[in-house]
Design a protein around this motif. Sequence first.
Motif, short mmCIF file in Angstrom:
data_model
loop_
_atom_site.label_atom_id
_atom_site.label_comp_id
_atom_site.label_asym_id
_atom_site.label_seq_id
_atom_site.Cartn_x
_atom_site.Cartn_y
_atom_site.Cartn_z
N ALA A 205 -2.96 -22.38 7.83
CA ALA A 205 -4.14 -21.53 7.69
C ALA A 205 -4.77 -21.64 6.31
CB ALA A 205 -3.77 -20.09 7.99
N CYS A 206 -6.09 -21.41 6.26
CA CYS A 206 -6.80 -21.51 4.98
C CYS A 206 -6.57 -20.30 4.09
CB CYS A 206 -8.30 -21.71 5.22
SG CYS A 206 -9.19 -20.24 5.81
N GLY A 207 -6.35 -19.13 4.71
CA GLY A 207 -6.12 -17.91 3.95
C GLY A 207 -7.38 -17.27 3.39
N GLN A 208 -8.56 -17.84 3.70
CA GLN A 208 -9.80 -17.34 3.12
C GLN A 208 -10.88 -16.96 4.13
OE1 GLN A 208 -10.78 -20.61 0.39
NE2 GLN A 208 -10.11 -19.31 -1.30
N CYS A 209 -10.76 -17.41 5.37
CA CYS A 209 -11.78 -17.07 6.37
C CYS A 209 -11.58 -15.63 6.84
CB CYS A 209 -11.73 -18.03 7.55
SG CYS A 209 -10.25 -17.87 8.60
N ASP A 210 -12.55 -15.11 7.55
CA ASP A 210 -12.52 -13.73 8.01
C ASP A 210 -11.27 -13.44 8.84
OD1 ASP A 210 -13.64 -11.14 8.27
OD2 ASP A 210 -14.43 -11.64 10.25
N SER A 211 -10.93 -14.34 9.73
CA SER A 211 -9.78 -14.13 10.59
C SER A 211 -8.48 -14.09 9.79
CB SER A 211 -9.71 -15.23 11.65
OG SER A 211 -8.69 -14.97 12.59
N CYS A 212 -8.36 -14.97 8.81
CA CYS A 212 -7.17 -14.98 7.94
C CYS A 212 -7.07 -13.69 7.15
CB CYS A 212 -7.22 -16.16 6.98
SG CYS A 212 -6.64 -17.73 7.68
N LEU A 213 -8.20 -13.22 6.61
CA LEU A 213 -8.19 -12.01 5.79
C LEU A 213 -7.80 -10.78 6.61
CD1 LEU A 213 -11.42 -12.58 3.66
CD2 LEU A 213 -9.03 -12.97 2.98
N ILE A 214 -8.32 -10.69 7.83
CA ILE A 214 -7.97 -9.57 8.70
C ILE A 214 -6.49 -9.62 9.06
CG2 ILE A 214 -8.30 -8.60 11.02
CD1 ILE A 214 -11.26 -9.45 10.82
N ARG A 215 -6.01 -10.82 9.35
CA ARG A 215 -4.60 -10.98 9.74
C ARG A 215 -3.67 -10.66 8.56
NH1 ARG A 215 -1.74 -15.29 13.58
NH2 ARG A 215 0.25 -15.55 12.53
N LYS A 216 -3.98 -11.18 7.38
CA LYS A 216 -3.14 -10.92 6.21
C LYS A 216 -3.08 -9.42 5.90
CE LYS A 216 -4.91 -13.75 3.08
NZ LYS A 216 -5.02 -14.47 1.77
N ALA A 217 -4.24 -8.77 5.93
CA ALA A 217 -4.30 -7.33 5.63
C ALA A 217 -3.51 -6.53 6.65
CB ALA A 217 -5.75 -6.88 5.59
N ALA A 218 -3.52 -6.98 7.90
CA ALA A 218 -2.82 -6.26 8.96
C ALA A 218 -1.31 -6.30 8.77
CB ALA A 218 -3.19 -6.85 10.32
N PHE A 219 -0.78 -7.47 8.45
CA PHE A 219 0.66 -7.56 8.20
C PHE A 219 1.06 -6.71 6.99
CE2 PHE A 219 0.62 -11.39 10.95
CZ PHE A 219 1.74 -11.12 11.71
N GLU A 220 0.23 -6.76 5.95
CA GLU A 220 0.51 -5.97 4.76
C GLU A 220 0.49 -4.48 5.07
OE1 GLU A 220 -1.26 -5.28 0.22
OE2 GLU A 220 -2.04 -6.90 1.48
N SER A 221 -0.53 -4.05 5.83
CA SER A 221 -0.65 -2.64 6.19
C SER A 221 0.50 -2.18 7.07
CB SER A 221 -1.98 -2.39 6.90
OG SER A 221 -2.12 -1.05 7.29
N ALA A 222 0.96 -3.09 7.94
CA ALA A 222 2.06 -2.75 8.84
C ALA A 222 3.41 -2.79 8.13
CB ALA A 222 2.07 -3.72 10.02
N GLY A 223 3.42 -3.29 6.88
CA GLY A 223 4.66 -3.37 6.14
C GLY A 223 5.61 -4.44 6.66
#
Length: 231
Positions: A205-223
């Motif tokens: 993954a690129c880690g910078q597109c909208d889908s990556c950002l939403i996914r990264k934030a979700a895992f972080e928020s879920a702990g």
Amino acid sequence: MSDKNTPKAIVLLSGGLDSSTCLAIAQSKGFDVYALSFSYGQKHSSELEAAKRVANLSQVSEHRIINLDLGGFGGSALTDEGIEVPTENDPDNSDEIPATYVPARNTVFLSIALAWAEVLEAEKIFAGVNAVDYSGYPDCRPEYIEAFQKMADLATKAGIEGTGVKIETPLINLTKPKIIQLGLSLAVDYSQTVSCYQADEHGLACGQCDSCLIRKAAFESAGIADPTRYR
């Protein structure tokens, strides 16, 4: 081999986080799952490879990949080589439908699923659309799904006879962290999924597109540790 008395369901399987969770939900409800994916002219095939992995790990009764050429029309950053995928470095146009929207994609996908459902005599079509943590696509909203259901009831033999297929969108009102927690409770292996709009040939993954950002934030928020492979 599936039991002929087990109710059947089609799951639209992109290989991403949401659709993989949907597949697990359908199986947890006792459905004999038939997975349906699309090679629609997207710029990379990493999601399709992920869909194959998820379908295989889930031991679905059948997994079909339908070839379409939505890319022939262009008009989306996911299919048109002349349109770049927006990243976190791009100006914020959050009030606009993003460039990654693929014109009429869900309508086309659901229509083909509806045709297969009639042939299989499936009871449900599961789609992982989400109207909470998403990119703002018009065909992910509850009112769109309601309208498609009405069309399906009117436009099919099964619908007229009162045995029409029902569109199930169990994730539509869930936040992405809640989706991840639900999926983990159903043993979804998110390391096998790909959500990135511009993943490379290895599925990184690129880690910078909208889908990556939403996914990264979700895992972080879920702990929960993010299992995504980034390049």
